[in-house]
Design a protein around this motif. Structure first.
Motif, mmCIF file in Angstrom:
data_model
loop_
_atom_site.group_PDB
_atom_site.id
_atom_site.type_symbol
_atom_site.label_atom_id
_atom_site.label_comp_id
_atom_site.label_asym_id
_atom_site.label_seq_id
_atom_site.Cartn_x
_atom_site.Cartn_y
_atom_site.Cartn_z
ATOM 1 N N SER A 93 0.817 -1.212 0.000
ATOM 2 C CA SER A 93 0.000 0.000 0.000
ATOM 3 C C SER A 93 0.852 1.265 0.000
ATOM 4 O O SER A 93 0.326 2.364 -0.104
ATOM 5 C CB SER A 93 -0.930 0.027 1.211
ATOM 6 N N VAL A 174 -6.634 10.886 -8.570
ATOM 7 C CA VAL A 174 -7.221 9.957 -7.616
ATOM 8 C C VAL A 174 -8.728 10.191 -7.565
ATOM 9 O O VAL A 174 -9.169 11.326 -7.382
ATOM 10 C CB VAL A 174 -6.620 10.143 -6.215
ATOM 11 N N GLY A 175 -9.495 9.150 -7.768
ATOM 12 C CA GLY A 175 -10.945 9.279 -7.773
ATOM 13 C C GLY A 175 -11.494 9.594 -6.388
ATOM 14 O O GLY A 175 -10.849 9.333 -5.379
ATOM 15 N N THR B 9 -2.108 -4.692 -6.166
ATOM 16 C CA THR B 9 -0.919 -4.794 -7.009
ATOM 17 C C THR B 9 -0.329 -6.207 -7.013
ATOM 18 O O THR B 9 0.721 -6.432 -7.582
ATOM 19 C CB THR B 9 0.155 -3.793 -6.537
ATOM 20 N N CYS B 11 -0.264 -8.355 -3.988
ATOM 21 C CA CYS B 11 0.216 -8.818 -2.696
ATOM 22 C C CYS B 11 -0.610 -10.040 -2.263
ATOM 23 O O CYS B 11 -1.685 -10.288 -2.811
ATOM 24 C CB CYS B 11 0.097 -7.701 -1.662
ATOM 25 N N LYS B 13 -2.569 -10.615 0.181
ATOM 26 C CA LYS B 13 -3.937 -10.300 0.585
ATOM 27 C C LYS B 13 -4.856 -10.093 -0.609
ATOM 28 O O LYS B 13 -6.035 -10.421 -0.558
ATOM 29 C CB LYS B 13 -3.947 -9.015 1.426
ATOM 30 N N ILE B 40 -1.658 0.629 -11.047
ATOM 31 C CA ILE B 40 -1.791 1.575 -9.945
ATOM 32 C C ILE B 40 -2.698 2.757 -10.308
ATOM 33 O O ILE B 40 -3.481 3.231 -9.490
ATOM 34 C CB ILE B 40 -0.388 2.032 -9.479
ATOM 35 N N LEU B 44 -6.075 3.728 -8.239
ATOM 36 C CA LEU B 44 -6.278 5.045 -7.639
ATOM 37 C C LEU B 44 -7.501 5.759 -8.215
ATOM 38 O O LEU B 44 -8.100 6.594 -7.546
ATOM 39 C CB LEU B 44 -5.021 5.908 -7.820
ATOM 40 N N PHE B 46 -10.287 4.679 -8.526
ATOM 41 C CA PHE B 46 -11.445 4.353 -7.666
ATOM 42 C C PHE B 46 -11.341 5.057 -6.312
ATOM 43 O O PHE B 46 -12.185 4.858 -5.443
ATOM 44 C CB PHE B 46 -11.521 2.839 -7.428
ATOM 45 N N GLY B 47 -10.257 5.819 -6.123
ATOM 46 C CA GLY B 47 -10.065 6.496 -4.840
ATOM 47 C C GLY B 47 -9.510 5.573 -3.780
ATOM 48 O O GLY B 47 -9.559 5.879 -2.593
ATOM 49 N N VAL B 48 -8.966 4.434 -4.186
ATOM 50 C CA VAL B 48 -8.472 3.456 -3.221
ATOM 51 C C VAL B 48 -6.980 3.660 -2.961
ATOM 52 O O VAL B 48 -6.170 3.647 -3.881
ATOM 53 C CB VAL B 48 -8.711 2.015 -3.734
ATOM 54 N N MET B 49 -6.621 3.879 -1.680
ATOM 55 C CA MET B 49 -5.214 4.023 -1.325
ATOM 56 C C MET B 49 -4.717 2.822 -0.542
ATOM 57 O O MET B 49 -3.534 2.660 -0.328
ATOM 58 C CB MET B 49 -5.011 5.301 -0.506
ATOM 59 N N MET B 50 -5.669 2.043 -0.033
ATOM 60 C CA MET B 50 -5.281 0.887 0.769
ATOM 61 C C MET B 50 -5.818 -0.364 0.090
ATOM 62 O O MET B 50 -7.027 -0.549 -0.008
ATOM 63 C CB MET B 50 -5.882 1.037 2.168
ATOM 64 N N THR B 51 -4.905 -1.178 -0.392
ATOM 65 C CA THR B 51 -5.332 -2.397 -1.073
ATOM 66 C C THR B 51 -5.405 -3.550 -0.071
ATOM 67 O O THR B 51 -4.787 -3.462 0.992
ATOM 68 C CB THR B 51 -4.343 -2.752 -2.198
ATOM 69 N N LEU B 60 -17.468 0.839 -5.306
ATOM 70 C CA LEU B 60 -16.494 0.357 -4.338
ATOM 71 C C LEU B 60 -17.192 -0.167 -3.087
ATOM 72 O O LEU B 60 -18.007 0.519 -2.474
ATOM 73 C CB LEU B 60 -15.545 1.496 -3.952
ATOM 74 N N ALA B 63 -12.402 -1.696 1.036
ATOM 75 C CA ALA B 63 -11.033 -1.264 0.765
ATOM 76 C C ALA B 63 -10.158 -1.504 1.979
ATOM 77 O O ALA B 63 -10.579 -1.275 3.109
ATOM 78 C CB ALA B 63 -11.002 0.213 0.377
ATOM 79 N N LYS B 65 -9.072 -4.266 3.404
ATOM 80 C CA LYS B 65 -9.232 -5.434 4.264
ATOM 81 C C LYS B 65 -9.791 -6.613 3.488
ATOM 82 O O LYS B 65 -10.277 -6.449 2.373
ATOM 83 C CB LYS B 65 -10.131 -5.104 5.461
ATOM 84 N N VAL B 66 -9.727 -7.776 4.103
ATOM 85 C CA VAL B 66 -10.266 -8.983 3.490
ATOM 86 C C VAL B 66 -11.380 -9.505 4.400
ATOM 87 O O VAL B 66 -11.120 -10.155 5.399
ATOM 88 C CB VAL B 66 -9.173 -10.068 3.339
#
Lengths: 320, 77
Positions: A93, A174-175, B9, B11, B13, B40, B44, B46-51, B60, B63, B65-66
């Motif tokens: 991340s 960034v969306g 990307t 990983c 998880k 990447i 991004l 989608f506004g997602v910074m934490m995969t 969405l 984000a 977590k699993v």
């Protein structure tokens, strides 16, 4: 706090199993049983607590908080370093977070304060240090990790290194993401799930780490390594950090080892510096960060953090 | 046909989430198409910074977590 458990373990090992006190095998088994349960219990409590706090600070919110702070002020760096503690940091991340922060107009130095604190101060390490060395060492670890993150971020900010960020970072859009506020029940359930996931991932490392520690506990006498890596050897910290940076391991596996190294006479600052180098800087993370940082900036980042860890190591060797 | 996108990307998880989403969709017996989004820029957007993250029909849902399969099922239904 765990006296009751030591009592039960002693009963099991010496009375029920009838092992002889003072033999290496008995000492190792006693140590293994006692530490495994103590550390796993502490980990459950601490991971749960931090995950619960974390549900209040999703990255979108952290980004908003930091973007609203004024550049050049200590406050922004302190906030970034504090928010770094409650981040579920996984090195994959690092890149999206970096881009998201820079895109929101958060200064480079503040972004780095966050990126350094996130992997360096983590809840697993905190829980294990508290379990094995007590409150004082855990606090020292927490404070020094934060100070390194804040100071490194300020230095990187002052150096004006924006030109060494890859150009692509500035062109990505960034969306927008809708943030829904979870209910209390959802926070609890999320913390519970996350704690289980983390434990599921690290329990084996914890056992292996404690196992190696237990063997050393039984067979290597206290102070055996003091003459090589004790506080009198001025190069010990340097060697520990240089050796630790390329190693990549979970804090969960390193700390039981650190505990035994320290019992065998390695100075506490040296042992802690080794652990910080292993957890905070890793080659996989650097390879990922290379996509957004030019080599010069990446090298400066690694150099400043390493230097910070080395200085912390010497500081503790003097203090403790 | 549901369009399921798993963002990450690559990983461990992210792979786990992709696999669990697949399981959830199969257990529900719905028609679906699962796409792994690894770029990447796309993540991004989608506004997602934490995969990892899960997107269902462009929306969405999760984000960083699993969640367990049971919870993913609710998000797909």
């Amino acid at each position: 706090m765990f006296g009751w458990w030591q009592y039960i373990v002693d009963l099991l090992v010496y009375d029920l199993a009838g092992m002889e006190r003072g033999t290496p095998v008995a000492a190792a088994i006693d140590f293994f049983l006692f530490d495994t349960v103590k550390i796993l219990l502490l980990l459950i409590v601490i991971i749960f607590a931090i995950t619960f706090i974390r549900t209040f600070f999703p990255p979108e919110r952290t980004r908003r908080i930091l973007a609203a702070k004024k550049e050049g002020l200590w406050g922004a760096h302190v906030a970034a370093a504090l928010l770094g503690i409650v981040t579920p940091f996984c090195s994959c991340s690092a890149v999206p977070l970096f881009i998201g922060f820079v895109e929101a107009g958060i200064p480079l130095g503040v972004t780095f304060s966050y990126l350094i604190a996130a992997p360096m101060v983590n809840e697993v390490a905190l829980g294990m240090l508290y379990g094995m060395f007590g409150f004082k060492v855990a606090l020292i670890y927490l404070v020094s990790g934060e100070v390194i993150a804040i100071v490194s971020g300020i230095i990187i900010g002052r150096l004006g290194l924006e030109k060494w960020v890859e150009e692509c970072v500035y062109t990505i859009k960034v969306g927008a993401q809708e943030v829904t506020v979870p209910t209390f029940r959802e926070r609890i359930s999320e913390s519970y799930q996350f704690t289980l996931q983390v434990l599921g991932k690290i329990w084996l490392y914890v056992l292996i780490g404690i196992g190696i520690g237990a063997l050393m506990h039984g067979w290597i006498p206290a102070g055996a390594l003091a003459q090589y890596a004790g506080r009198d050897n001025p190069f010990a910290v340097l060697v520990a950090v240089v050796a630790g940076v390329p190693l990549y391991a979970n804090a969960a596996g390193v700390i039981p080892l650190v505990a035994e190294l320290s019992r065998a006479g390695v100075a506490m600052g040296t042992a802690l510096a080794f652990m910080m180098a292993v957890t905070a800087l890793s080659i996989p993370e650097m390879i990922l960060l290379r996509r957004v940082l030019k080599p010069k900036l990446l090298a400066i980042f690694v150099a400043i953090v390493s230097l910070g860890i080395i200085m912390t190591g010497y500081l503790f060797n003097t203090l403790l | 046909m549901k369009k399921l996108q798993v963002l990450g990307t690559g990983c461990p998880k992210c792979k786990q989430l992709a696999q669990m989403t697949e399981t959830a969709a199969q257990e529900l017996g719905i028609e679906y198409e699962l796409i792994k989004v690894t770029d990447i820029n796309d993540i991004l957007s989608f506004g997602v910074m934490m995969t990892p993250a899960l997107v269902v029909d462009g929306v969405l849902k999760v984000a960083g977590k699993v969640p367990p399969v049971a919870e993913i099922k609710k998000l797909l239904a």
